[in-house]
Design a protein around this motif. Structure first.
Motif, PDB file in Angstrom:
ATOM      1  N   PRO A   7       0.828  -1.202   0.000  1.00  0.00           N
ATOM      2  CA  PRO A   7       0.000   0.000   0.000  1.00  0.00           C
ATOM      3  C   PRO A   7       0.867   1.258   0.000  1.00  0.00           C
ATOM      4  N   ASN A   9       0.686   5.364   1.247  1.00  0.00           N
ATOM      5  CA  ASN A   9      -0.018   6.355   2.057  1.00  0.00           C
ATOM      6  C   ASN A   9       0.065   7.728   1.413  1.00  0.00           C
ATOM      7  N   LYS A  18      -5.556  11.774   6.155  1.00  0.00           N
ATOM      8  CA  LYS A  18      -4.623  10.810   5.575  1.00  0.00           C
ATOM      9  C   LYS A  18      -5.396   9.736   4.821  1.00  0.00           C
ATOM     10  N   ARG A  20      -4.912   6.005   2.174  1.00  0.00           N
ATOM     11  CA  ARG A  20      -4.065   4.868   1.795  1.00  0.00           C
ATOM     12  C   ARG A  20      -4.687   4.204   0.575  1.00  0.00           C
ATOM     13  N   GLY A  22      -4.378   0.655  -1.710  1.00  0.00           N
ATOM     14  CA  GLY A  22      -3.853  -0.699  -1.646  1.00  0.00           C
ATOM     15  C   GLY A  22      -4.077  -1.466  -2.930  1.00  0.00           C
ATOM     16  N   THR A  58      -7.652   7.065   6.298  1.00  0.00           N
ATOM     17  CA  THR A  58      -7.130   6.455   7.524  1.00  0.00           C
ATOM     18  C   THR A  58      -7.114   7.407   8.712  1.00  0.00           C
TER      19      THR A  58
END
Length: 151
Positions: A7, A9, A18, A20, A22, A58
């Protein structure tokens, strides 16, 4: 794009929101329309269409900004960075602004749109250019070609 960088970020400019990713993008694009120019305060906006299941916020709570229409544009409520877009009726992907990610160089635009509105001096390395958006029937071929690109 190689799987070994995932992943990945990212965050807004101030770091309060924030994200992410994947999953590899379905496709990457640059949009030269005047709306994207104004919203990004730049010559064009960049997008990496990430499969919905490969995207998450996140930390923090982004807010909807922009035009508040069929495409929901999400921003950091503090620094107002335009982070991602969720187009209505296309829930299978999220358009992430690659400049929010830790390594935005991994996401050059493959397609550029709204060349009819582009600034004369603006240039990208995109393989395909369209006056407006690509016809819907072009997307399967474009996504297949993008997926076949070397990592």
């Amino acid at each position: 794009m190689s799987d070994n960088i995932l992943p990945m970020n990212g965050s807004c400019r101030c770091g309060r929101v924030k994200i992410r990713i994947g999953a590899k993008p379905i496709i990457t694009m640059a949009c030269h329309c005047t709306g994207c120019q104004k919203m990004s305060s730049s010559a064009f906006s960049l997008s990496a269409a990430i499969p919905t299941e490969g995207f998450e916020v996140t930390e923090g709570e982004p807010v909807i900004g922009g035009l508040h229409g069929a495409a929901r544009h999400y921003f950091c409520p503090y620094c107002m960075s335009w982070m991602f877009t969720r187009p209505d009726g296309m829930d299978f992907f999220v358009n992430v602004r690659p400049s929010m990610l830790a390594d935005p160089d991994k996401f050059p635009p493959f397609v550029e749109t709204y060349m009819s509105e582009k600034l004369a001096w603006a240039a990208t390395s995109a393989a395909y250019s369209y006056d407006k958006f690509p016809p819907m029937e072009d997307f399967p071929r474009l996504m297949q070609e993008y997926a076949a690109l070397p990592a």
